[in-house]
Each structure stands twice: as C-alpha cells, then as structure tokens.
Motif scaffolding. Structure first.
Motif, PDB file in Angstrom:
ATOM      1  N   ASP A  20      26.865  23.419  -6.341  1.00  0.00           N
ATOM      2  CA  ASP A  20      25.868  24.366  -6.839  1.00  0.00           C
ATOM      3  C   ASP A  20      24.792  24.702  -5.808  1.00  0.00           C
ATOM      4  O   ASP A  20      23.806  25.355  -6.125  1.00  0.00           O
ATOM      5  CB  ASP A  20      25.229  23.836  -8.127  1.00  0.00           C
ATOM      6  N   LYS A  56      24.434  19.803 -10.499  1.00  0.00           N
ATOM      7  CA  LYS A  56      24.890  20.181 -11.843  1.00  0.00           C
ATOM      8  C   LYS A  56      26.390  19.937 -11.980  1.00  0.00           C
ATOM      9  O   LYS A  56      27.183  20.533 -11.269  1.00  0.00           O
ATOM     10  CB  LYS A  56      24.563  21.656 -12.097  1.00  0.00           C
ATOM     11  N   THR A  96      28.416  22.991 -14.425  1.00  0.00           N
ATOM     12  CA  THR A  96      28.633  24.380 -14.030  1.00  0.00           C
ATOM     13  C   THR A  96      29.807  24.508 -13.064  1.00  0.00           C
ATOM     14  O   THR A  96      30.074  25.580 -12.545  1.00  0.00           O
ATOM     15  CB  THR A  96      27.380  24.966 -13.342  1.00  0.00           C
ATOM     16  N   ASP A 137      18.631  22.415 -15.404  1.00  0.00           N
ATOM     17  CA  ASP A 137      18.988  23.825 -15.505  1.00  0.00           C
ATOM     18  C   ASP A 137      17.812  24.744 -15.202  1.00  0.00           C
ATOM     19  O   ASP A 137      18.002  25.899 -14.832  1.00  0.00           O
ATOM     20  CB  ASP A 137      19.597  24.119 -16.877  1.00  0.00           C
TER      21      ASP A 137
END
Ligand SMILES: *[C@@H]1O[C@H](CO)[C@@H](O)[C@H](O)[C@H]1NC(C)=O
Ligand SMILES: *[C@@H]1O[C@H](CO)[C@@H](O)[C@H](O)[C@H]1NC(C)=O
Ligand SMILES: *[C@@H]1O[C@H](CO)[C@@H](O)[C@H](O)[C@H]1NC(C)=O
Ligand SMILES: *[C@@H]1O[C@H](CO)[C@@H](O)[C@H](O)[C@H]1NC(C)=O
Length: 464
Positions: A368, A360, A363, A300
């Motif tokens: 991403d 990711k 998300t 992240d």
C-alpha cells in the motif's frame, strides 16, 4: 526514517515491479523462508543493537527496541534461525543498563511503565523460550528471568492506591505529562508480566498481583462491561476515559488471562475473560469479510504515528501465546492468524529491496506504499506465530520443565528503581506526535513533487 521511507514509497510506485513473498502456511519450510526475508528487512532497515536507542531515532523510540528483540526471540524459537541471537544479547545488555532495571540513563526523563513493560515482556519471552544466555550476561546478573522479576518488584512498588483504588500511572516521573493518566497498556503489561511470572515460577505472589491488576481494570472500567477496552483513565477520580481502542491493549489482556488460565489449571473465571476478550477483539479489529486485522483507530484514516503500525505485531504475538498456554483456543485463533499471515505476506513487495511489508492487510494483495518498522515487525510476527504447530519448536517452558534462567525474586536493580534525572532527553510523547504529523505532511508533499518531476521528466525524455 519514516520520512525517507515514505519518500522511497513514492519512488517505488514508479519503479517497482516486485514479486510477492511466497507463503504456504501449511508448509513449515515456507513459513521459515518467508520470515527469514522479512526479518532481514527488519534487521537491515530498523535495528542497530549497538546504538543508544537501538532503532532509528526519532521517530522511533527506545521501547520499540524492546519490541523488536521480543519479535526476534520468538523468531529464533519458532524457526530455529539463530542469525540474530548475538545481536539480541548486545541489544539486551544495552537495554538492561548498568543499573539492571531496564531504566537506562538516556531514557530517564521519558521512560514510562509501558516502555519498561515492553522490555520486561521481551525478557519474559526469552525466559519462557529458554533463549540462550551468555556467561557474561549471567555474571553481571542480567539473566532474563531475574530482570523480569526486578521490573515486577519495581512496578509493584509503584502501584498507586491513593487514587482510583489502585493501578499504575503511565509515567514514572511526576514531572511528565502522563503522570496523571492510568493507561491500559501500562497496567495490561504489568498484568501480563505478573501472570506469566506466576505460570513460570508457580509463585502465588505474582498471581495475586495479576488478579489484583486485572480486577482493578474491570472495576474502574478501563475494560468496560461489554469488553470494550479503552486506552486509559484520568486522575483524579478515573471517571474520564480516553476511549480509543488499540489492538495491543486487547492482546496484552488476552495473554495475561491465558497465562492465569494455565496457572490455575483452567479456572472458569479466566476462561470467561479469554472468551469475551477474543470475541471483542474479532468484532473490533477483524475485517468482517477478508478477516484482515485492522488498526481501526488510525489505519484507514492514515493517521498512525510511528508507534501504532507495530500494534498488530503484539496482538498477533499474544494471540499465538494464548493458543499455546490455553490450547483450547487453538482452533479458534489459528485459522485467523493463518488468514492474516497470507494477507500480510502478500503486501511485502515494497521498498528498494522489494520485500518491505505494507500497513494495510485488508486492501491487498498488494503493497500500500506505507512502510516502516511497525509494518515490518507486524508481518514478521503474524507469520511466525503460525509456525509452532507445524513443527516441534516454539513451546513455552517453565521453571520445572526446561527453564534455565536464574531466579531472583528479590531483585530491585542497583539503584532501587530510582531514575537518574540528569538527562538531556525531554519527555517525548508530545514531541513524537508533532514530529510524526509534520513528517507525514512533509513526506506526502515531497512524494507528490517527485511524482510530478518524474512524470514531467519522463515526458521530456520521450520528446527527445
Ligand atoms: C548486528 O548488528 C551490527 C550493528 O548494527 C550489524 O553490523 C550486524 O550486521 C548485525 N548482525 C546481524 C547478523 O544482523
Ligand atoms: C498449560 O500450557 C501447557 C503448555 O502449552 C499445556 O500443555 C496445558 O494443557 C495448559 N493447561 C491448560 C489448563 O490448558
Ligand atoms: C515469591 O515472590 C515474592 C515477590 O517477588 C518474593 O518476595 C518471594 O520471596 C517469592 N517466593 C519464592 C519462594 O521465591
Ligand atoms: C527474598 O527475601 C525474602 C524476605 O526478605 C527472604 O525470605 C528470601 O529468602 C529471599 N529470597 C532469595 C532468593 O534471596
């Protein structure tokens, strides 16, 4: 490679409207179809078994070639698709090197016990899946089992009880930075390799090494009492640790404990280790709501280097392995892998092909913008590891039940494990970090420039 990947990612946002890979985890056909697409993207983009490193170099390094081969061996075992088998053999024969010890000359300055371990675990995969060996391979004594046994013998010879009461050092060459570090992945792979050799051959010597290595890690507290698994510990006294938590360290310990559990016919000690490691893994890496696996240390914060996006691949692979050799964990592990298989598949809409997978999984459901070798391998492994239980494939064999690879418990390679130091290659770990960081910054800037140019370009066109 990563540089241009990010560049492509930047362009993609502007141009791509792709459909996600369809995945129904209740359907074996669907799992096969999804992994086929993902494997093709991996093979086309990141794998050249005929080249020296096997992977685009830099930022990817030789150990990742062993990691890809392990993923493809399992891909074949779990889907029955042998498209890549011939190239697995090509890559394998390169990695084995003429010295038959998984220590090719080109890697001689930079190879650590963990690099060699990743290759050796791949050959253990091939052994336990009864991956077909060619006649040429057998003639040159490069069978999968005997090479794993060779690495086992070499690494057992590097066991260092002069400091910290035992353990393997990270690096093999004393001149390398990292020779003063006993890291979890080197010891965790040696542990897993010993445990799987014990399960496969029933040779107690391997089980003794597994137990010695695992108990050393508990004692010196690279695995803390609450099962927080550190990255490793520093010489001279192993009182100082690098506290970072990586999913592959938990995974390799888990697989080793599962193999020991199986070897000992369900001994309570190993069950306790499995249960505690699983709880720690879920608490550390699994998103509390979505259940997505996260590489918490870097994901992240967008600080992953070129190695780290692949770590989820090995956690997935070794959770799948655990469910096979410690079947009581199946009901606990499989729903979590299936959740992640769906989440990962939903990110695979990136790149020029529209089938590159993202980093990711928490998300989504969308790409991403971050693609690479590790991202692709992770998606492949988490999806294919949901397959063995929907069709009768992917089981593990052992020496007395279906195993065919030739045993040579005394193997040491043709030069007794000594590295050839006449190499042009420098120690790579530090270089790796620098390159990756610079690449990412550079790529981010260039992506921004392209976005601006495109946006301006679009306006300009419109005005005309
Ligand atoms: C095997 O590797 C070679 C060299 O990279 C490549 O040209 C070929 O397409 C590969 N075969 C498959 C089936 O991927
Ligand atoms: C060991 O693994 C085999 C193969 O998956 C399995 O059938 C057996 O039940 C396992 N043993 C234990 C004690 O779980
Ligand atoms: C068991 O493994 C050890 C260590 O590699 C080896 O020396 C020994 O010969 C093996 N025993 C058998 C029966 O294969
Ligand atoms: C391995 O070495 C041991 C000890 O030297 C010997 O007893 C054994 O027969 C050897 N095993 C094989 C398969 O060569």
């Amino acid at each position: 490679m990563r540089f241009s990947s990010l560049l492509a990612g930047g362009l993609l946002v502007l141009t791509q409207t792709a459909a996600a890979i369809e995945l129904d985890v209740d359907s074996y056909d669907s799992i096969k179809a999804a992994t086929k697409i993902i494997a093709r993207e991996l093979a086309n983009g990141y794998w050249d078994p005929y080249s020296v490193h096997g992977v685009p170099h830099p930022p990817y390094y030789w150990w990742l070639h062993g990691a890809i081969l392990g993923g493809i061996v399992d891909y074949w075992a779990m889907t029955g698709d042998d498209t890549y088998n011939a190239n697995v053999t090509v890559g394998w024969l390169r990695g084995v090197s003429p010295s038959l010890d998984l220590q090719p000359d080109e890697q001689s300055f930079s190879e650590g016990n963990d690099d060699q371990g990743f290759w050796s675990i791949m050959s253990m995969d091939a052994t336990e899946r009864a991956f077909p060996e060619t006649e040429g391979q057998q003639e040159m004594q490069a069978g999968f089992l005997e090479i794993t046994q060779t690495v086992q013998n070499l690494q057992a010879g590097r066991w260092d009880d002069q400091t910290c009461g035992g353990g393997l050092r990270w690096q093999i060459n004393p001149t390398n930075d990292g020779y003063l570090y006993k890291n979890t992945i080197s010891n965790g792979l040696f542990f897993q390799q010993s445990a799987r050799l014990a399960r496969y051959t029933k040779n107690q010597t391997y089980a003794d090494w597994a137990e010695r290595t695992y108990k050393w890690m508990r004692e010196v507290k690279v695995i803390k009492d609450d099962f927080y698994v550190t990255d490793g510990t520093w010489l001279p006294d192993c009182k100082k640790f690098t506290e970072k938590r990586w999913s592959y360290n938990y995974g390799t310990l888990l697989a080793g404990c599962a193999a020991m559990y199986n070897f000992t016919n369900g001994e309570a000690y190993w069950k306790e280790q499995i249960d505690s490691l699983l709880q720690a893994t879920y608490a550390t890496f699994f998103h509390p709501e979505s259940g997505a696996i996260m590489e918490i240390q870097c994901q992240d914060s967008n600080t992953c280097n070129a190695d780290q996006p692949s770590f989820k691949a090995y956690l997935s692979r070794w959770m799948g392995y655990t469910a096979q050799v410690a079947p009581y964990t199946y009901n606990d592990i499989m729903p979590r892998l299936r959740t992640n298989a769906k989440l990962a598949a939903a990110t695979c809409t990136g790149g020029p092909s529209g089938t590159a997978c993202g980093l990711k999984w928490n998300t989504g459901p969308e790409f991403d913008g971050i693609m690479g070798l590790g991202e692709q391998l992770s998606a492949l492994e988490v999806i294919q590891n949901t397959a063995p239980w929907v069709a009768p494939v992917g089981f593990v064999v052992d020496m007395d039940n279906g195993g065919t690879s030739k045993s040579n418990p005394n193997g040491t390679g043709t030069r007794g494990g000594v590295h050839n130091r006449n190499s042009q290659y420098l120690p790579y770990r530090l270089r790796d970090y620098n390159i990756t960081l610079a690449d990412r910054v550079g790529a981010a800037i260039i992506t921004l420039v392209i976005v601006v140019v495109f946006t301006l370009g679009a306006r300009f066109t419109m005005i005309h």
